[in-house]
Design a protein around this motif. Sequence first.
Motif, PDB file in Angstrom:
ATOM      1  N   SER A   1      -9.060   0.438   5.907  1.00  0.00           N
ATOM      2  CA  SER A   1      -8.281  -0.713   6.358  1.00  0.00           C
ATOM      3  C   SER A   1      -7.324  -0.281   7.461  1.00  0.00           C
ATOM      4  CB  SER A   1      -7.486  -1.322   5.201  1.00  0.00           C
ATOM      5  OG  SER A   1      -8.346  -1.765   4.173  1.00  0.00           O
TER       6      SER A   1
ATOM      7  N   THR B   1      -8.437   2.508   1.748  1.00  0.00           N
ATOM      8  CA  THR B   1      -7.823   1.657   0.728  1.00  0.00           C
ATOM      9  C   THR B   1      -8.773   1.390  -0.434  1.00  0.00           C
ATOM     10  OG1 THR B   1      -8.506  -0.255   2.071  1.00  0.00           O
ATOM     11  CG2 THR B   1      -6.236   0.519   2.311  1.00  0.00           C
TER      12      THR B   1
ATOM     13  N   ASP C   1      -9.289  -7.726   7.923  1.00  0.00           N
ATOM     14  CA  ASP C   1      -9.814  -7.747   6.556  1.00  0.00           C
ATOM     15  C   ASP C   1      -9.634  -6.412   5.858  1.00  0.00           C
ATOM     16  OD1 ASP C   1     -10.699 -10.350   6.995  1.00  0.00           O
ATOM     17  OD2 ASP C   1     -12.658  -9.662   7.725  1.00  0.00           O
ATOM     18  N   ALA C   2      -9.389  -6.461   4.579  1.00  0.00           N
ATOM     19  CA  ALA C   2      -9.301  -5.230   3.793  1.00  0.00           C
ATOM     20  C   ALA C   2     -10.654  -4.538   3.761  1.00  0.00           C
ATOM     21  CB  ALA C   2      -8.846  -5.556   2.371  1.00  0.00           C
ATOM     22  N   HIS C   3     -10.618  -3.225   3.861  1.00  0.00           N
ATOM     23  CA  HIS C   3     -11.790  -2.357   3.716  1.00  0.00           C
ATOM     24  C   HIS C   3     -12.810  -2.487   4.859  1.00  0.00           C
ATOM     25  CE1 HIS C   3      -9.875  -2.437  -0.102  1.00  0.00           C
ATOM     26  NE2 HIS C   3     -10.564  -3.441  -0.617  1.00  0.00           N
ATOM     27  N   ARG C   4     -12.431  -3.130   5.974  1.00  0.00           N
ATOM     28  CA  ARG C   4     -13.376  -3.352   7.076  1.00  0.00           C
ATOM     29  C   ARG C   4     -12.851  -2.823   8.408  1.00  0.00           C
ATOM     30  NH1 ARG C   4     -18.346  -3.653   5.246  1.00  0.00           N
ATOM     31  NH2 ARG C   4     -18.529  -5.101   3.479  1.00  0.00           N
ATOM     32  N   ALA C   5     -12.046  -1.781   8.363  1.00  0.00           N
ATOM     33  CA  ALA C   5     -11.458  -1.237   9.593  1.00  0.00           C
ATOM     34  C   ALA C   5     -12.514  -0.753  10.572  1.00  0.00           C
ATOM     35  CB  ALA C   5     -10.501  -0.091   9.258  1.00  0.00           C
TER      36      ALA C   5
ATOM     37  N   ARG D   1      -1.028  -5.504   6.715  1.00  0.00           N
ATOM     38  CA  ARG D   1      -2.430  -5.119   6.921  1.00  0.00           C
ATOM     39  C   ARG D   1      -2.988  -5.962   8.059  1.00  0.00           C
ATOM     40  NH1 ARG D   1      -5.266  -7.074   2.553  1.00  0.00           N
ATOM     41  NH2 ARG D   1      -6.110  -8.740   3.869  1.00  0.00           N
TER      42      ARG D   1
ATOM     43  N   TYR E   1       0.850  -1.184   0.000  1.00  0.00           N
ATOM     44  CA  TYR E   1       0.000   0.000   0.000  1.00  0.00           C
ATOM     45  C   TYR E   1       0.889   1.238   0.000  1.00  0.00           C
ATOM     46  CZ  TYR E   1      -3.799  -3.143   1.472  1.00  0.00           C
ATOM     47  OH  TYR E   1      -4.726  -4.150   1.549  1.00  0.00           O
TER      48      TYR E   1
ATOM     49  N   HIS F   1     -13.833  -3.577  12.543  1.00  0.00           N
ATOM     50  CA  HIS F   1     -12.843  -4.066  13.503  1.00  0.00           C
ATOM     51  C   HIS F   1     -12.722  -3.120  14.697  1.00  0.00           C
ATOM     52  CE1 HIS F   1     -11.898  -7.173  10.766  1.00  0.00           C
ATOM     53  NE2 HIS F   1     -11.065  -6.504   9.978  1.00  0.00           N
TER      54      HIS F   1
ATOM     55  N   CYS G   1      -5.491   3.813  10.428  1.00  0.00           N
ATOM     56  CA  CYS G   1      -6.730   3.608   9.688  1.00  0.00           C
ATOM     57  C   CYS G   1      -6.680   4.478   8.437  1.00  0.00           C
ATOM     58  CB  CYS G   1      -7.925   3.986  10.562  1.00  0.00           C
ATOM     59  SG  CYS G   1      -9.532   3.653   9.804  1.00  0.00           S
TER      60      CYS G   1
END
Length: 383
Positions: free
Chosen positions: A188, A175, A233-237, A230, A151, A240, A172
Amino acid sequence: MRRTVFDGEHRTFRATMRAFIDAEVVPSFSRWNDDGLVPREFYYRLGELGILGLEVPVEHGGRGLDSFRHQAVVAEEIARAAVSFGSASTHVSRCLPLIDDLATTEQRRRWLPGSVTGETMFALAVAEPGTGAEPSDMRTTAPLSLDGTEYLLNGSKTFVTGGVHADRVIVCARTAAPNTEDPTYGLSLLVVDATAPGYRVGRALDTLGRKLSGTAELTFTDVRVPVTDRLGDAHRADTHLAAQLPRERLSIAVGAHAQARAAVRFAHRFTTERTASTVASFQNTKFELAACRTEVDAIEAVVDRALTAHDYGDLTPADAASAKLFCTESAGRVIDRCLQLHGGIGYLADSPIARLYADHRIDRIMGGTSEVLRTIIAADMGL
């Protein structure tokens, strides 16, 4: 009343913590306060004592405890002495739980051993200048490279507790673009190495309280972050981070109780030991201290119930919001009244009661403001 939330092991641990603070923290605290920062070596000392790794799995050097109660003991003993462990609480209570929940086996192997010894101190960077932590307004970007290996991070963060000393920062960043159905999508969590080219620590922020927290601004200019760094999960910050809110709010509630109890202790000692005029002999002082103690007892009952619920996995988001709201609002009243009993001495910046007053004020803001918490509780009531 005897607190049943703690057992003999906790009482032994409390005695150890109190002895450590009295012997190694209190004598140095004025100098640390003048410097505005806890020495970096202090975190190594916390690591030696096992304080940083209480809940870290044994295979990675920690004690593997599955209860928050030892952390509560630490918070109570810190408040009792009106001192600070710098950014250690953020490292332990916010960053390590994220790693424990989300890290891969390989990431745990790389990050957790150093986090236990103090060699790798973590910070969490979410809020941004001018926009706060609102997901839809986040401007820090980190698009994935065409070959999918890294990234490219650009942007800035503010209010980063521990940012001055951090070796790794959980950032954070956006992405991917948000979608119309879910504005929180696209964020992310990236674990950024503080030695990476383009990573810069900006100014240390002069906060009202918690002067030793090492709170800073951070900027990122074309910082390359391997995809293997990372977290989750990608795109789920946002999902989380939201999952950690009950624990974060419990931690703040525990700290609020500890500060309120300490404030009553300081006020009681001051009013009974003052020689010019024994303030404690005044009826109003007696009534004020009695009222404050009663309120602290109520805060304690809420905290202990929340600690038990957390250990059993029963602490719901609404329960945590309710506990934080009650404890922080009540503690604010108690600490203010105890400062009043100190008179002018209570207004001196280096007095313990003044430090508690300033340190506590952020509790009604971080982890969800009191206004946000009321909204959460109301929604849980079907309102």
